[in-house]
Design an enzyme around this catalytic site. Structure first.
Site, mmCIF file in Angstrom:
data_model
loop_
_atom_site.group_PDB
_atom_site.id
_atom_site.type_symbol
_atom_site.label_atom_id
_atom_site.label_comp_id
_atom_site.label_asym_id
_atom_site.label_seq_id
_atom_site.Cartn_x
_atom_site.Cartn_y
_atom_site.Cartn_z
ATOM 1 N N ASP A 201 -3.215 -9.655 12.966
ATOM 2 C CA ASP A 201 -3.508 -8.537 13.996
ATOM 3 C C ASP A 201 -1.947 -7.941 15.147
ATOM 4 O O ASP A 201 -2.596 -8.293 15.877
ATOM 5 C CB ASP A 201 -5.223 -8.111 13.969
ATOM 6 C CG ASP A 201 -5.817 -6.895 14.856
ATOM 7 O OD1 ASP A 201 -4.359 -5.612 15.285
ATOM 8 O OD2 ASP A 201 -6.145 -6.363 14.150
ATOM 9 N N PHE B 116 -4.018 3.114 15.610
ATOM 10 C CA PHE B 116 -4.695 3.938 14.746
ATOM 11 C C PHE B 116 -5.867 3.882 14.421
ATOM 12 O O PHE B 116 -6.145 2.145 13.538
ATOM 13 C CB PHE B 116 -2.969 4.568 13.639
ATOM 14 C CG PHE B 116 -2.997 5.516 13.855
ATOM 15 C CD1 PHE B 116 -1.746 4.885 15.597
ATOM 16 C CD2 PHE B 116 -1.987 7.232 13.014
ATOM 17 C CE1 PHE B 116 -0.106 5.868 15.508
ATOM 18 C CE2 PHE B 116 -1.106 7.399 14.047
ATOM 19 C CZ PHE B 116 -0.458 7.628 15.060
ATOM 20 N N VAL C 174 -1.228 -5.252 16.775
ATOM 21 C CA VAL C 174 -1.981 -4.366 17.523
ATOM 22 C C VAL C 174 -2.396 -5.731 18.703
ATOM 23 O O VAL C 174 -2.333 -4.937 19.394
ATOM 24 C CB VAL C 174 -2.759 -2.996 17.099
ATOM 25 C CG1 VAL C 174 -4.029 -2.701 16.714
ATOM 26 C CG2 VAL C 174 -2.163 -1.997 18.040
ATOM 27 N N LYS D 125 -13.588 0.288 17.762
ATOM 28 C CA LYS D 125 -12.326 -0.077 17.112
ATOM 29 C C LYS D 125 -11.117 -0.583 18.660
ATOM 30 O O LYS D 125 -10.584 -1.647 18.564
ATOM 31 C CB LYS D 125 -10.813 0.876 16.482
ATOM 32 C CG LYS D 125 -10.213 -0.704 15.571
ATOM 33 C CD LYS D 125 -9.773 0.543 14.211
ATOM 34 C CE LYS D 125 -10.879 0.174 12.905
ATOM 35 N NZ LYS D 125 -10.475 0.965 11.563
ATOM 36 N N ASN E 26 0.997 -1.413 -0.040
ATOM 37 C CA ASN E 26 -0.257 0.133 -0.220
ATOM 38 C C ASN E 26 0.959 0.839 -0.331
ATOM 39 O O ASN E 26 1.945 0.892 0.400
ATOM 40 C CB ASN E 26 -1.300 -0.382 1.273
ATOM 41 C CG ASN E 26 -0.509 0.111 2.579
ATOM 42 O OD1 ASN E 26 0.413 0.604 2.476
ATOM 43 N ND2 ASN E 26 -0.579 -1.223 3.173
ATOM 44 N N LYS F 138 -9.925 -4.205 20.372
ATOM 45 C CA LYS F 138 -8.938 -4.664 19.955
ATOM 46 C C LYS F 138 -8.123 -4.501 21.375
ATOM 47 O O LYS F 138 -6.913 -4.877 21.311
ATOM 48 C CB LYS F 138 -8.133 -3.501 18.465
ATOM 49 C CG LYS F 138 -8.590 -4.398 17.125
ATOM 50 C CD LYS F 138 -7.439 -3.569 16.279
ATOM 51 C CE LYS F 138 -7.554 -3.424 14.719
ATOM 52 N NZ LYS F 138 -6.794 -3.509 13.956
ATOM 53 N N LYS G 10 8.828 -17.429 -10.422
ATOM 54 C CA LYS G 10 8.054 -16.097 -11.039
ATOM 55 C C LYS G 10 6.944 -16.347 -11.644
ATOM 56 O O LYS G 10 6.845 -17.678 -12.515
ATOM 57 C CB LYS G 10 8.684 -15.341 -12.609
ATOM 58 C CG LYS G 10 8.116 -13.923 -12.712
ATOM 59 C CD LYS G 10 8.690 -13.119 -13.403
ATOM 60 C CE LYS G 10 8.276 -12.749 -14.060
ATOM 61 N NZ LYS G 10 9.150 -11.526 -14.897
HETATM 62 O O1 C5P Z 1 -8.495 -2.495 11.664
HETATM 63 P P1 C5P Z 1 -7.841 -1.472 11.150
HETATM 64 O O2 C5P Z 1 -6.065 -2.139 10.300
HETATM 65 O O3 C5P Z 1 -8.743 -0.614 11.429
HETATM 66 O O4 C5P Z 1 -7.254 -1.306 12.265
HETATM 67 C C1 C5P Z 1 -5.635 -0.643 12.491
HETATM 68 C C2 C5P Z 1 -4.053 -0.031 13.249
HETATM 69 O O5 C5P Z 1 -3.938 -1.712 13.708
HETATM 70 C C3 C5P Z 1 -3.584 0.446 13.166
HETATM 71 O O6 C5P Z 1 -2.760 0.656 14.691
HETATM 72 C C4 C5P Z 1 -1.919 -0.800 12.824
HETATM 73 O O7 C5P Z 1 -1.315 -0.135 13.210
HETATM 74 C C5 C5P Z 1 -3.001 -1.638 13.483
HETATM 75 N N1 C5P Z 1 -3.050 -2.605 12.434
HETATM 76 C C6 C5P Z 1 -1.702 -4.092 12.815
HETATM 77 N N2 C5P Z 1 -2.151 -5.522 12.363
HETATM 78 C C7 C5P Z 1 -2.830 -5.513 11.243
HETATM 79 C C8 C5P Z 1 -3.382 -4.270 10.984
HETATM 80 C C9 C5P Z 1 -3.917 -3.470 11.826
HETATM 81 O O8 C5P Z 1 -1.720 -3.429 13.193
HETATM 82 N N3 C5P Z 1 -3.020 -7.080 11.254
#
Ligand code: C5P
Length: 397
Positions: free
Chosen positions: A306, A323, A308, A337, A210, A341, A289
């Site tokens: 995830d 964030f 965080v 959120k 991204n 989380k 490839k």
């Molecule tokens: O769920 P979402 O992607 O909107 O959440 C954003 C937050 O979760 C950000 O702090 C991002 O760094 C963290 N995040 C993460 N691991 C992931 C997806 C998001 O730590 N796989």
């Protein structure tokens, strides 16, 4: 040592004989790493030319409030948002009086009202003017509003008087400016910050990723170091210089980022998840490839961990900050959120606004915690980072 690395210093120069020292001050600020832009009052231009300060700062000098050309480029609002610090040196008795009464009758005083950045003034005037009760009262008023003061020094004056009122030396003013960013608010704390994008490999040469620039995460790392924390960045691939004093661990994929974060958990008091982690990765990485051939190619994706949430729900969870980039109902989605989380704090930003976020140098966010929230209006990512770190220090038990 205190520094101004990548800090945007907006230097206001007013009409006193010490204005000639502003040229040297620009140099001293730059030596400490600052980007400098200059606003001159009309009085200042009687003492030193805009051309001199433009050549030294490397940027056009701003002089007019009501100027169509200026407002099309960097007008007072843009300057106010750009600044991480507004430094006024020399600050005349008249400037101090206008600041104290909240006047907005020229570009400098208007910008002073419009900025959320800290304000540092270096007064310079005749010793009797400095001692006058009106000036004393104005300085006291400014101090109650959190305006910082450097100097004046005492000694022989241009007018022949001897006493307090000389502008402080440029090296001392630059050091005072740098010192404002070394808050010590997180002294002794260990901070881990994730930043940048992740890359999820499809085959040996391709990946899904991204547009995250990493700027916000790196600005947070700078702010954490400035606040006295021992700071580690776990970063995906970005083109941003690593701030002095920050330890960087480079990763590519979300799984690598998770592994490195978990390895650091035993040495982490505060965890800030700023990375734009890819939500999905290819189910398998082709060994060779992928060849072009069929008209359609289906790629199977699986969910990434995830990071965080894993950190927030671990046995020795640090104070955890996430964030939330949202396009609508920003605050309610962000609070949801945070709860889902298990985070202690969340920084919500509205990514539908093209002027802020991902690749921009500016941001505007709302920081939320269990029983409070604070909006941080549009400012440089450095300034937003410093404010987020201050809110973390306030809320961390
Ligand atoms: O769920 P979402 O992607 O909107 O959440 C954003 C937050 O979760 C950000 O702090 C991002 O760094 C963290 N995040 C993460 N691991 C992931 C997806 C998001 O730590 N796989």
């Amino acid at each position: 040592m205190a520094h101004l690395f990548k800090r945007n210093v907006l230097l206001g120069v007013t009409g006193g004989i010490a204005a000639y020292k502003s040229a040297e001050l620009i140099r001293q600020l730059q030596l400490l790493g600052a980007n400098v832009r200059v606003i001159m009052t009309h009085g200042a231009r009687e003492f030193i030319t805009p051309l001199t300060l433009q050549a030294l700062s490397g940027n056009p000098v701003h002089t007019e409030l009501l100027d169509e050309q200026a407002e099309q480029g960097m007008g007072h609002i843009e300057l106010a948002r750009w600044a991480d610090l507004l430094l006024i040196a020399p600050a005349t008795a008249d400037l101090l009086a206008r600041l104290a009464t909240g006047r907005a009758d020229d570009l400098l005083t208007t910008t002073a009202l419009a900025t959320a950045a800290p304000l540092l003034v270096a007064p310079a005037m005749n010793q009797q003017m400095w001692r006058d009760q009106a000036t004393t009262d104005n300085i006291a008023t400014l101090a109650t509003r959190g305006v910082h003061l450097v100097g004046p020094a005492a000694g022989e004056q241009a007018c022949g008087d001897v006493g307090p009122g000389r502008m402080e030396e440029p090296t001392i003013i630059a050091a005072a400016a740098a010192g404002l960013f070394q808050s010590g608010l997180l002294a002794g704390k260990r901070v881990v910050i994730t930043a940048g994008p992740t890359r999820e490999a499809m085959d040996p040469v391709r990946y899904i990723s991204n547009h995250s620039s990493g700027k916000m995460g790196y600005a947070l790392a700078q702010a954490a170091v400035d606040a006295g924390a021992s700071t580690t960045l776990v970063s995906g691939p970005v083109n941003v210089p690593v701030p002095d004093g920050v330890h960087k661990v480079s990763v590519e994929s979300a799984e690598q980022m998770l592994d490195q974060c978990q390895a650091l958990l035993g040495e982490c008091d505060i965890f800030i998840a700023c990375a734009a982690v890819a939500d999905y990765r290819p189910a398998s990485i082709e060994q060779h490839k992928i060849k072009k051939g069929a008209e359609q190619l289906t790629l199977e994706l699986v969910r990434n961990p995830d990071i965080v949430a894993a950190v927030a729900n671990s046995a020795q969870a640090p104070f955890t900050v996430g964030f939330a980039a949202e396009t609508n109902d920003v605050l309610s989605y962000a609070r949801d959120k945070m709860q889902r989380k298990g985070l202690d704090m969340i920084v919500a930003n509205d990514v539908s606004d093209q002027n802020i976020g991902f690749n921009s140098d500016q941001n505007a966010v709302t920081v939320m915690w269990s029983d409070g929230e604070q909006a941080l209006p549009c400012a440089s990512k450095n300034s937003i980072a410093t404010q987020i770190v201050a809110l973390i220090a306030q809320n961390k038990p």
